[in-house]
Motif scaffolding. Structure first.
Motif: not given
Length: 729
Positions: A242-263
């Motif tokens: 990922i490297g020091a790139d917050p946007g890339r980290a967010r995109q990576y998580l979006e690819k991993m997770v299909q459904v997000r449940l926020d507390i």
């Protein structure tokens, strides 16, 4: 109760204080177990129901999916997972928990992952053929050695030695297809829960995601990941992928997770209710009752500071577990509200806590440097806010500064541009607040320091006095009287103010220690112990009258000295109307003094060299003429001489050079000689002997006699000089 949010009326505050006695869910603050419906202040049951329905809905629309439960640290993700797990198990789901931090390599993680799936599905459902298919595919994905060496995993249940030898043309893709068919045939879906992903190291996190992505979309297999998104993103940015790139980290998580449940964040009422529950629980468990002033200070601390920090369930638990763990060490020795707030500082902002400890002298107002003597309140407040920001570096510096102003009058005055009188400091001392030099160390030592007298011991000793018992508490209290009478008597006096002690028992204790305590001239707060005894005894007589004065005076020389000094002090007061017992007591005590002096005249004076104390007291109570008559009568005793009596009037004092202290003789005051005996009669009775000068460093009785006689001879020799006569008299 929501007692933080607004000012309370008197009736409401009383109700709140009484409410703190009831038992509440004290233990729920210290565990992540699902809460009972009746104790679910955070409405977690409803939220767990909603999240469970979301997971079920995902399973109805997709053969496999990765669901994320997202919330900040301490928001209750683990507790919610337990609630979801409980509901899904009841609904027939198979559940497995994968703990990725248990595995050091991808190979062992694969083996562990399938071992957890195997254990989650009953044998009769999985069947031997499907289990064998899983074993063979695991062997293709990871060497058998990694499985066999995995601690806590039964390798025979996952892959056998023969399974390591793959026969035929069963390729990894064929095995994966067979595994998919085996899972698809399950009668219920299987959920794999992965908690605390935000606690993994970067390589461990990527390894876990690799495992999820590789095994991934198998039918009937769902994942529920729990993490703090901000922390997880920071961890990903420390990976080469990922490297020091917050946007890339967010995109990576979006690819991993299909459904997000926020507390959802806690509502204000939920946060207040959770904190209120914590205080209720501790107060109920330890028998603490909070009054209106306590409520007011807690409310100020909440609105100015605590509300900024206690925003998640774990933060609340963290605070109150600390308070609960250490309260027994200081119960009855400190103020509960101040202890809670100091514990908050120590737990959440340790650097500021250390700053408070280091700044003790300034905060308690003991002394200030000359450069700060002209400092305005505004300058002081700004300087301290700067200190907090630079040295403490707290998350919320303004809130922490406001909290310190709740704790310390020195800073509150600066904040409000006002000053606080000694009455406010007395209120702090009375409630054993941290803003008192007497009690400050108890807060930073988490208990009563070795050199401090516990208030619990004083209370126990007072209880034994009230019950007319000579118990262990009084024995320990007596040891404190011998060591530091000023501190001991001061604390006993406070106990007597709160609940009167039996006059006879209290006066007996004070009386028998009076002469010994009078020798301790460096008492608590530079107050000599005899002054503390007199103040306490005077209050008792003002309350009880003169009925006990005769009993006190007759107990012994120390008690007689207390009775005499007590009357002398009362007579010196500007208004004697408040001492209605004084007239009745004067005759009783003066008679006891006369009896004591007559008894002393049967012994050599050097064996009773403190006789001057009783002679002065007799003069003060009966007048100089009565003193003349009695003392000259006693001088007819064969045991007494005028020279020895004069020697007893020579005072012995102490001198110090800062390194050591020694005794020295003071001057014989001829005015006192005149008051007790009559100066002319003394000069007429003394022979002219030509006594040599005395050595002031020699405090022996013989040298005191020499100094007295030499003073009288010099007086006689100078009587022809009016100036010398005036100086001498």
């Amino acid at each position: 109760m929501a007692w933080f949010r607004r000012a309370k009326t008197s009736d409401e505050r009383t109700a709140i204080g009484a409410g703190r006695r009831r038992s509440t869910a004290h233990g729920n603050l210290y565990a992540d177990d699902p809460v009972d419906a009746g104790q679910d202040r955070l409405d977690r049951g409803r939220l767990a129901d909603q999240l469970t329905r979301s997971v079920v809905a995902v399973s109805e629309q997709s053969d496999s999916a990765v669901v994320a439960l997202v919330g900040p640290w301490g928001s209750g993700k683990s507790s919610l997972l337990l609630g979801i797990e409980e509901r899904l198990r009841t609904g027939g789901w198979y559940l497995a928990r994968h703990n990725p931090w248990m595995y050091s390599s991808y190979d062992s993680a694969v083996a562990g992952f399938f071992a957890e799936i195997r254990d989650a599905v009953p044998d009769e459902v999985m069947g031997p053929d499907r289990r064998q298919t899983l074993s063979e595919w695991v062997d293709r994905l990871a060497p058998a050695g990694a499985i066999g060496s995995l601690a806590g995993v039964d390798a025979t249940g996952v892959v056998t030695a023969t399974a390591a030898l793959i026969k035929g043309d069963r390729s990894p893709e064929r095995l994966r297809k067979s595994t998919a068919e085996a899972l698809a045939a399950l009668d219920q879906p299987l959920l794999v829960i992965l908690d605390d992903l935000d606690r993994l190291q970067p390589d461990e996190l990527l390894l876990t995601f690799k495992l999820v992505r590789l095994i991934g979309r198998l039918p009937n297999l769902y994942y529920l990941l729990a993490y703090d998104e901000e922390t997880l993103s920071e961890v990903l940015q420390h990976t080469q992928l990922i490297g020091a790139d917050p946007g890339r980290a967010r995109q990576y998580l979006e690819k991993m997770v299909q459904v997000r449940l926020d507390i959802p964040p806690l509502l204000e009422d939920q946060r207040i209710g959770l904190v209120d529950q914590g205080i209720d629980g501790i107060c109920a468990a330890h028998g603490i009752q909070l009054g209106p002033a306590d409520q007011e200070r807690l409310g100020a601390a909440w609105s100015d500071c605590l509300v900024l920090y206690l925003d998640q369930p774990r933060a609340v638990k963290r605070l109150f577990t600390q308070v609960d763990a250490f309260w027994l060490e200081v119960d009855g020795e400190v103020d509960f509200v101040d202890f809670l707030l100091m514990t908050f500082l120590r737990t959440f902002e340790r650097d500021v806590y250390d700053l408070v400890v280091d700044s003790r002298v300034e905060l308690l107002g003991s002394t200030l440097s000359a450069s700060r003597g002209t400092e305005t309140n505004a300058e002081r407040w700004n300087r301290w806010k700067q200190l907090i920001s630079e040295q403490g570096r707290p998350r919320h510096p303004d809130g922490i500064a406001a909290l310190l102003a709740v704790l310390f009058l020195y800073l509150r005055g600066a904040q409000e541009n006002s000053s606080y009188s000694s009455e406010f400091r007395e209120d702090v001392r009375r409630r054993r607040g941290v803003d008192s030099e007497e009690f400050f160390d108890r807060y930073i030592q988490a208990g009563v320091p070795a050199g401090d007298l516990p208030d619990k011991l004083v209370a126990a000793a007072a209880a034994e006095l009230r019950n007319d018992e000579a118990g262990p508490a009084l024995e320990q209290f007596q040891a404190w009287l011998d060591k530091d009478a000023a501190k001991a008597v001061q604390k006993l006096s406070r106990a007597e103010e709160q609940e009167p002690l039996p006059a006879d028992s209290a006066l007996a204790l004070l009386g028998r220690n009076y002469l010994a305590s009078a020798q301790q001239r460096s008492g608590f707060f530079a107050l000599s112990a005899d002054r503390q005894v007199l103040r306490t005894a005077l209050r008792i007589f003002d309350r009880e009258g003169a009925a006990n004065i005769g009993t006190l005076a007759a107990r012994g020389p120390s008690e007689l000295a207390l009775a005499a000094d007590l009357l002398r002090k009362a007579k010196r007061n500007a208004s004697t109307a408040r001492h209605e017992w004084l007239a009745d007591a004067t005759g009783v005590v003066s008679a006891a003094l006369e009896a004591h002096l007559r008894a002393a005249s049967t012994r050599k004076l050097h064996k009773a060299s403190d006789i001057a104390r009783y002679a002065y007291a007799f003069r003060d109570l009966r007048g100089r003429e009565s003193a003349h008559t009695l003392l000259w009568e006693l001088l007819e005793s064969p045991e007494w001489t005028l020279e020895d009596l004069l020697a007893t009037l020579v005072p012995v004092g102490q001198t110090s050079n800062g390194r050591r202290t020694w005794q020295t003789l003071g001057d014989l005051e001829t005015g006192n000689v005149d008051e007790l005996l009559g100066l002319e009669r003394v000069l007429a009775a003394l022979p002219e002997t030509g006594t040599e000068d005395a050595d002031e460093s020699d405090v022996s009785f013989e040298n005191r006699r020499r100094l007295a006689l030499r003073t009288m001879e010099r007086l006689r020799a100078g009587r022809g000089d009016p100036a010398e006569e005036q100086r001498a008299t």
